[in-house]
Enzyme design. Structure first.
Site, PDB file in Angstrom:
ATOM      1  N   ILE A 518      -3.390  -4.171   3.142  1.00  0.00           N
ATOM      2  CA  ILE A 518      -2.320  -3.043   3.367  1.00  0.00           C
ATOM      3  C   ILE A 518      -3.585  -2.715   2.013  1.00  0.00           C
ATOM      4  CG2 ILE A 518      -0.688  -3.349   3.946  1.00  0.00           C
ATOM      5  CD1 ILE A 518       0.961  -2.928   1.629  1.00  0.00           C
ATOM      6  N   ASP A 519      -3.909  -1.437   1.777  1.00  0.00           N
ATOM      7  CA  ASP A 519      -5.045  -0.372   0.878  1.00  0.00           C
ATOM      8  C   ASP A 519      -3.842  -0.114  -0.314  1.00  0.00           C
ATOM      9  OD1 ASP A 519      -6.696  -0.103  -0.635  1.00  0.00           O
ATOM     10  OD2 ASP A 519      -6.536   2.563   0.690  1.00  0.00           O
ATOM     11  N   LYS A 520      -4.330   0.379  -1.332  1.00  0.00           N
ATOM     12  CA  LYS A 520      -2.595   0.962  -2.137  1.00  0.00           C
ATOM     13  C   LYS A 520      -2.507   2.808  -1.995  1.00  0.00           C
ATOM     14  CE  LYS A 520      -4.361   1.698  -5.832  1.00  0.00           C
ATOM     15  NZ  LYS A 520      -4.098   3.296  -6.000  1.00  0.00           N
ATOM     16  N   LEU A 671      -5.139  -5.192  -1.256  1.00  0.00           N
ATOM     17  CA  LEU A 671      -6.437  -5.294  -1.721  1.00  0.00           C
ATOM     18  C   LEU A 671      -6.920  -3.100  -1.721  1.00  0.00           C
ATOM     19  CD1 LEU A 671      -8.256  -7.441   1.133  1.00  0.00           C
ATOM     20  CD2 LEU A 671      -6.775  -7.925  -1.180  1.00  0.00           C
TER      21      LEU A 671
END
Length: 704
Positions: A518-520, A671
């Site tokens: 996942i992204d932040k 990531l």
């Protein structure tokens, strides 16, 4: 013996089935396997059959299909108009995906299953109509000024729902007509369950039977007549489906009831009630038809809501652009922009199309693509994406991609393709449905025969009634609609939440995931900056410092300034008049308040303002930055008088979502393109041990 052939003229699953049935029907053919993708057929035959005989069998219904030997050069018949994929702004597809991803140019019914075709929402360069807000009679194709009052003309937005709204409106009106007439029929029929039927005190059973028949006419011949049309087409085309059962079952029940009223002497006493009137089934027919109509209405509403996710993406695109021609600015509709055109983009405006910066520098809000809330600095030579927002400086850009070639258009197309795609499990549902309807009809016939041979007298009537019951209760609506509807709703809801699902197969395989990357920003966090706290460096109060910050920020479009402005309004601070406001790209904002120079920005701005940052404040700022916070300093004259701590707040449900995934055995990896300090702080807060920071999109791809 087996022979391989090539088939021309096939465009869909319906064509494939038609060709296969036609070949199998040829005398001497044992079996045939037709491949739609390869446009081929393998035919097993007792002895050699001439290709002319096979070709004649395919062309009995017209010259659309042809069969020929591999490598043979033939004139391929043109496909009918309905198979041509639309190239305009409206494309229609079957919600049951009967013909795969095939689309149609015009609305109507699916030629295979009879369902209403659904309009696909697509990106188009069609220009809007413009009108005067004061004089609605003034309308023109492009922007300009009103010839009456001189006001700028405004764009007329297209209706969000388009033709799908008209389909929904028609279904809704027909549904209410069906309800209004079906409810009295239902009440009349159910009154027979009462010991002392009060209706019989008003009139005899024959009167109430005729009343039911009259009330059923608008339901059968208006509100739900389309079901009988679809049933007829399904029988003629031999594409049996749920409408086949609905049409036969409800039609036979209604016809049986009408015959029973007109010719009661044909029926034995066991099928007659009080007064010698034959028991009728208008209630069964109308209630079934009305419930099916309700299902069609709910399905149309679901499609409309799903397409609204795509419409929200469409709203991100600009409608007009300022084109520079021979040094002169002219506002033109977006459809007039061509690759290579120079375009001016002012602060606060949307980037009209994918382009390259020719001159100027600015910060662009790319959150609609990347999810990152902090604008990205752009200088000469950098690429910009259509639909993103220019926050500060003025730009001159050169268009590189337009229309369907842009990033936004490709995202919209991907959502549309995913909503039309078939999940692997749907192939099983389709296969079952293909055998289900003929099986039900066969069982209904067997029921009639068994009751006729072994049932009590009058055996034929009992057999007839029970055969009708089998047809009515066996409608496979859920079997046919469950999978495509769930895929459609799942993809649509995902798009509304910022999750783009590539296709139905990916959605189904999600069940097998054991690692989630996942992204932040915008995923774990809210995706927009907010003020965490105000740190005061001098003897001034926190409210005074926030007041100066908010006063400067009210003149800026930057998301960080908007966060400070929102905080100032929440705390009801005093807003001062700001003179000589200026945006310093990459540093911050400055202005003059009550005769003093004021600045708000990063450490580079402090140096520009010739201000000094006390060592203690610098240590405090570094500690906050190491925990993932963004710091902006407020300078008053040549002093730093305070700082604002800004962060991207963790979403309320992020911690619980991560915990639930981990309890399911899913390893969660973050990531992010953000810095290491911010990434570490967020990862610790949501309990993620695996993370990497400062990653570009291509770095994330390599990591995956």
């Amino acid at each position: 013996m087996k022979h391989s052939y090539q088939i021309s003229g096939m465009t869909c699953k319906g064509c494939q089935n038609h060709v296969q049935r036609a070949l199998v029907a040829v005398d001497g053919v044992i079996g045939a396997e037709v491949d739609l993708a390869e446009k081929s057929a393998v035919i097993e035959m007792k002895e050699h059959i001439s290709i002319d005989k096979l070709r004649s069998a395919l062309q009995e219904g017209g010259d659309r299909y042809s069969i020929y030997l591999p490598g043979e050069e033939v004139d391929v018949p043109a496909a009918p108009p309905s198979s041509v994929k639309a190239t305009g702004d409206g494309r229609y597809y079957c919600p049951m995906h009967c013909e795969g991803e095939k689309t149609y140019d015009h609305p109507g019914d699916c030629p295979v299953c009879g369902m209403d075709l659904v309009r696909e929402t697509v990106m188009t360069n069609q220009q809007n109509q413009y009108t005067c807000p004061m004089h609605s009679e003034i309308m023109q194709d492009g922007p300009g000024s009103c010839p009456i009052c001189g006001m700028d003309l405004v764009a007329i937005e297209e209706p969000e729902t388009g033709e799908s709204h008209e389909v929904l409106r028609q279904l809704r009106s027909k549904f209410w007509v069906a309800v209004i007439f079906t409810v009295p029929i239902f009440l009349i029929a159910m009154s027979d369950m009462l010991t002392d039927n009060p209706l019989h005190n008003l009139a005899g059973p024959s009167f109430w039977n005729w009343t039911q028949m009259v009330l059923s006419l608008p339901v059968v011949f208006y509100a739900t007549w389309m079901f009988f049309e679809r049933a007829y087409r399904s029988i003629v085309s031999r594409n049996l489906n749920m409408f086949t059962l609905i049409g036969i079952g409800a039609g036979v029940a209604w016809t049986f009831s009408l015959i029973g009223m007109l010719f009661p002497s044909w029926f034995p006493e066991q099928f007659k009630g009080e007064g010698g009137a034959v028991f009728v089934y208008f209630e069964a027919a109308t209630v079934i038809l009305t419930l099916v109509l309700l299902g069609q209405l709910l399905e149309a509403r679901a499609h409309q809501k799903t397409n609204s996710a795509v419409r929200q993406l469409l709203k991100l695109s600009a409608k007009t652009a300022i084109r520079i021609v021979d040094g002169v600015d002219e506002e033109v509709p977006l459809d007039q922009i061509e690759p290579g055109d120079r375009i001016r983009v002012r602060p606060g405006e949307k980037i009209p199309t994918d382009a390259v910066v020719e001159s100027g520098s600015t910060s662009i809000d790319e959150s609609m693509i990347t999810g990152e809330p902090v604008p990205v600095s752009k200088v000469e030579g950098d690429s910009v994406i259509g639909g993103t927002i220019n926050t500060t400086g003025s730009l001159e850009i050169r268009a590189t991609k337009i229309g369907s070639q842009t990033v936004l258009a490709q995202i919209i197309e991907m959502v549309n393709t995913a909503s039309r795609s078939k999940a692997p499990v749907q192939r099983y549902a389709d296969k079952i449905s293909g055998y289900f309807v003929p099986a039900v009809i066969f069982i209904a016939l067997v029921t009639f025969i068994v009751w006729s041979l072994f049932g009590p007298a009058p055996a034929y009537v009992y057999g007839f009634v029970n055969a009708i019951a089998v047809l009515i209760i066996a409608c496979p609506c859920a079997l046919g609609l469950a999978t495509p509807m769930s895929v459609m709703v799942g993809v649509g809801k995902g798009a509304q939440s910022g999750v783009l699902i590539k296709n139905a197969e990916a959605l189904e395989k999600l069940n097998q995931v054991d690692v989630l990357i996942i992204d932040k920003t915008g995923t774990l966090t809210e995706g927009k900056p907010s003020v965490a706290k105000i740190v005061v460096s001098t003897g001034q109060s926190e409210k005074e410092v926030l007041g100066l910050m908010a006063s400067l920020s009210q003149l800026s479009e930057h998301p960080l300034s908007q966060a400070i402005l929102k905080k100032g309004k929440q705390d009801s601070v005093h807003f001062s008049v700001v003179d000589q406001f200026k945006t310093v790209v990459g540093m911050g904002i400055t202005g003059v308040v009550d005769g003093q120079q004021v600045g708000l920005g990063n450490e580079k701005l402090i140096a520009l303002m010739n201000a000094s940052l006390p060592a203690q404040d610098k240590q405090t700022a570094e500690a906050l930055q190491s925990s993932g916070k963004t710091i902006s300093f407020l300078t008053l004259g040549q002093k730093v008088v305070g700082m604002v701590v800004i962060h991207d707040q963790i979403k309320a449900g992020s911690q619980q979502a991560i915990k639930s995934l981990q309890e399911m055995g899913v390893r969660v990896v973050m990531l992010t393109g953000d810095n290491a300090q911010t990434a570490k702080a967020v990862a610790e807060e949501v309990n993620i041990s695996d993370f990497k920071a400062s990653m570009l999109p291509e770095d994330k791809l390599v990591e995956i």
